[in-house]
Design a protein around this motif. Structure first.
Motif, PDB file in Angstrom:
ATOM      1  N   TRP A   1      18.957   4.639   6.468  1.00  0.00           N
ATOM      2  CA  TRP A   1      18.372   4.197   5.210  1.00  0.00           C
ATOM      3  C   TRP A   1      17.700   2.820   5.256  1.00  0.00           C
ATOM      4  N   PRO A   2      18.170   1.850   6.028  1.00  0.00           N
ATOM      5  CA  PRO A   2      17.509   0.531   6.031  1.00  0.00           C
ATOM      6  C   PRO A   2      16.132   0.526   6.707  1.00  0.00           C
ATOM      7  N   ILE A   3      15.759   1.608   7.391  1.00  0.00           N
ATOM      8  CA  ILE A   3      14.487   1.649   8.123  1.00  0.00           C
ATOM      9  C   ILE A   3      13.317   1.610   7.149  1.00  0.00           C
ATOM     10  N   LYS A   4      12.285   0.857   7.510  1.00  0.00           N
ATOM     11  CA  LYS A   4      11.096   0.743   6.667  1.00  0.00           C
ATOM     12  C   LYS A   4      10.421   2.104   6.517  1.00  0.00           C
ATOM     13  N   VAL A   5       9.822   2.313   5.356  1.00  0.00           N
ATOM     14  CA  VAL A   5       9.201   3.598   5.073  1.00  0.00           C
ATOM     15  C   VAL A   5       8.078   3.913   6.056  1.00  0.00           C
ATOM     16  N   GLY A   6       7.401   2.880   6.552  1.00  0.00           N
ATOM     17  CA  GLY A   6       6.316   3.094   7.501  1.00  0.00           C
ATOM     18  C   GLY A   6       6.789   3.587   8.851  1.00  0.00           C
ATOM     19  N   ASP A   7       8.089   3.429   9.137  1.00  0.00           N
ATOM     20  CA  ASP A   7       8.647   3.883  10.410  1.00  0.00           C
ATOM     21  C   ASP A   7       9.318   5.243  10.305  1.00  0.00           C
ATOM     22  N   MET A   8       9.218   5.848   9.131  1.00  0.00           N
ATOM     23  CA  MET A   8       9.792   7.177   8.960  1.00  0.00           C
ATOM     24  C   MET A   8       8.852   8.203   9.587  1.00  0.00           C
ATOM     25  N   TYR A   9       9.398   9.059  10.418  1.00  0.00           N
ATOM     26  CA  TYR A   9       8.601  10.062  11.118  1.00  0.00           C
ATOM     27  C   TYR A   9       7.880  10.964  10.115  1.00  0.00           C
ATOM     28  N   GLY A  10       6.543  11.025  10.230  1.00  0.00           N
ATOM     29  CA  GLY A  10       5.742  11.862   9.349  1.00  0.00           C
ATOM     30  C   GLY A  10       4.987  11.083   8.285  1.00  0.00           C
ATOM     31  N   ILE A  11       5.415   9.847   7.999  1.00  0.00           N
ATOM     32  CA  ILE A  11       4.713   9.016   7.022  1.00  0.00           C
ATOM     33  C   ILE A  11       3.552   8.319   7.722  1.00  0.00           C
ATOM     34  N   GLY A  12       2.351   8.579   7.279  1.00  0.00           N
ATOM     35  CA  GLY A  12       1.173   8.024   7.930  1.00  0.00           C
ATOM     36  C   GLY A  12       0.960   6.550   7.638  1.00  0.00           C
ATOM     37  N   LYS A  13       0.108   5.921   8.456  1.00  0.00           N
ATOM     38  CA  LYS A  13      -0.183   4.493   8.309  1.00  0.00           C
ATOM     39  C   LYS A  13      -0.901   4.190   7.001  1.00  0.00           C
ATOM     40  N   LYS A  14      -1.661   5.142   6.485  1.00  0.00           N
ATOM     41  CA  LYS A  14      -2.375   4.930   5.230  1.00  0.00           C
ATOM     42  C   LYS A  14      -1.465   5.134   4.021  1.00  0.00           C
ATOM     43  N   THR A  15      -0.482   6.039   4.181  1.00  0.00           N
ATOM     44  CA  THR A  15       0.407   6.349   3.058  1.00  0.00           C
ATOM     45  C   THR A  15       1.472   5.276   2.861  1.00  0.00           C
ATOM     46  N   ALA A  16       1.971   4.720   3.941  1.00  0.00           N
ATOM     47  CA  ALA A  16       3.058   3.741   3.871  1.00  0.00           C
ATOM     48  C   ALA A  16       2.735   2.547   2.973  1.00  0.00           C
ATOM     49  N   PRO A  17       1.573   1.903   3.122  1.00  0.00           N
ATOM     50  CA  PRO A  17       1.270   0.756   2.249  1.00  0.00           C
ATOM     51  C   PRO A  17       1.224   1.127   0.763  1.00  0.00           C
ATOM     52  N   LYS A  18       0.737   2.323   0.476  1.00  0.00           N
ATOM     53  CA  LYS A  18       0.664   2.772  -0.918  1.00  0.00           C
ATOM     54  C   LYS A  18       2.063   2.946  -1.506  1.00  0.00           C
ATOM     55  N   LEU A  19       2.987   3.478  -0.700  1.00  0.00           N
ATOM     56  CA  LEU A  19       4.367   3.635  -1.161  1.00  0.00           C
ATOM     57  C   LEU A  19       5.024   2.276  -1.369  1.00  0.00           C
ATOM     58  N   GLU A  20       4.745   1.351  -0.447  1.00  0.00           N
ATOM     59  CA  GLU A  20       5.336   0.019  -0.570  1.00  0.00           C
ATOM     60  C   GLU A  20       4.843  -0.701  -1.814  1.00  0.00           C
ATOM     61  N   GLU A  21       3.611  -0.455  -2.191  1.00  0.00           N
ATOM     62  CA  GLU A  21       3.035  -1.105  -3.378  1.00  0.00           C
ATOM     63  C   GLU A  21       3.758  -0.709  -4.655  1.00  0.00           C
ATOM     64  N   VAL A  22       4.316   0.518  -4.671  1.00  0.00           N
ATOM     65  CA  VAL A  22       5.027   0.980  -5.878  1.00  0.00           C
ATOM     66  C   VAL A  22       6.540   0.840  -5.718  1.00  0.00           C
ATOM     67  N   GLY A  23       6.966   0.087  -4.713  1.00  0.00           N
ATOM     68  CA  GLY A  23       8.380  -0.207  -4.569  1.00  0.00           C
ATOM     69  C   GLY A  23       9.164   0.701  -3.648  1.00  0.00           C
ATOM     70  N   ILE A  24       8.498   1.633  -2.979  1.00  0.00           N
ATOM     71  CA  ILE A  24       9.183   2.525  -2.024  1.00  0.00           C
ATOM     72  C   ILE A  24       9.043   1.884  -0.651  1.00  0.00           C
ATOM     73  N   LYS A  25      10.055   1.078  -0.281  1.00  0.00           N
ATOM     74  CA  LYS A  25       9.921   0.262   0.923  1.00  0.00           C
ATOM     75  C   LYS A  25      10.785   0.738   2.091  1.00  0.00           C
ATOM     76  N   THR A  26      11.849   1.462   1.829  1.00  0.00           N
ATOM     77  CA  THR A  26      12.739   1.938   2.887  1.00  0.00           C
ATOM     78  C   THR A  26      13.006   3.434   2.725  1.00  0.00           C
TER      79      THR A  26
END
Length: 259
Positions: A42-67
């Protein structure tokens, strides 16, 4: 030994194993279970989750989905759905340690089996070359048998110099992987195409390799007697035998005056 580094991930499913194998690179072992899932995954950053693309990760982080913990939280499901769409449930389940996707293992990706050898000094003596071809063919046959693969296409490579090499192939009417047959076809190619110049390298390859069960061969009429008897043919034969038996029995009754 090659001393190659290797990281290993151990878990109940494919997704968790993939995540675990990335945690201790280049050399290490990581185990993820349902007990340590929250602590390790669970502590792993959302951008390092297998299957989450480099373009999608920043968008998720912007709305508070960071891990990954944020993706595992069902309260965020509708927010995440805006970015992941119909795949949201897949990532939600994965974040919670659930993944039913099977491990796809294809061991029939092998298209060819081959071996070559480079001589310490160029060889022009044909007897010596044939002996070297025997060694190469034996290695190829052993590899083919080990993987239970058969081929109907034999290829030889003759390399004369750095800039001059010849590759020739032969399609045959049978699928085989035994040394004697491979060597016999190799010799046919060698005798036909060798130019009697010194050779630096020779090679043998079996192309179009297949497993036994994947091979469909045309039946030879001379081998038909070895095939299993067709059930309909067997039934007709039994009926004919029974009919013949009754006729013979009836004939005996008439001869003995019992008709």
């Amino acid at each position: 030994t090659l001393s190659l580094p290797c990281s290993i991930g151990i878990s109940p499913n494919k997704f968790l194993s993939k995540m675990a194998s990335d945690m201790k690179k280049p050399l290490g072992i990581t185990i993820i279970t349902q007990r340590n899932l929250k602590e390790v995954l669970w502590p792993i950053k959302v951008g390092d989750m297998y299957g989450i693309g480099k373009k999608t990760a920043p968008k998720l982080e912007e709305v508070g989905i960071k891990t990954i913990a944020d993706i595992a939280n069902y309260d965020n499901y509708q927010i995440i759905r805006q970015f992941l769409g119909k795949n949201t449930l897949i990532y939600y389940n994965r974040a919670n340690g659930r993944d039913l996707s099977p491990v796809v293992y294809e061991d029939t990706d092998m298209k060819s089996i081959g071996h070559s050898t480079t001589f310490e000094s160029d060889i022009s003596d044909e007897d010596s070359l044939k002996e070297e071809f025997k060694k190469v063919c034996l290695t190829v046959a052993e590899r083919a048998s080990k993987h239970d693969m058969y081929s109907n296409c034999v290829v030889i490579t003759l390399k004369y110099t750095r800039f001059k090499s010849v590759t020739r192939q032969m399609l045959v009417q049978e699928y085989m992987n035994d040394y004697e047959k491979i060597y016999s076809y190799v010799m046919m190619l060698f005798n036909k195409h060798y130019t009697h110049e010194p050779l630096r390298l020779i090679g043998v390859t079996l192309n179009n390799v297949k497993r036994k069960e994947a091979i469909i061969e045309q039946m030879n009429i001379f081998d038909a007697k070895n095939e299993a008897v067709d059930p309909i043919d067997s039934l007709i034969e039994n009926i004919n035998k029974m009919t013949s038996a009754h006729l013979i029995k009836a004939k005996d009754y008439r001869i003995n005056g019992k008709s």
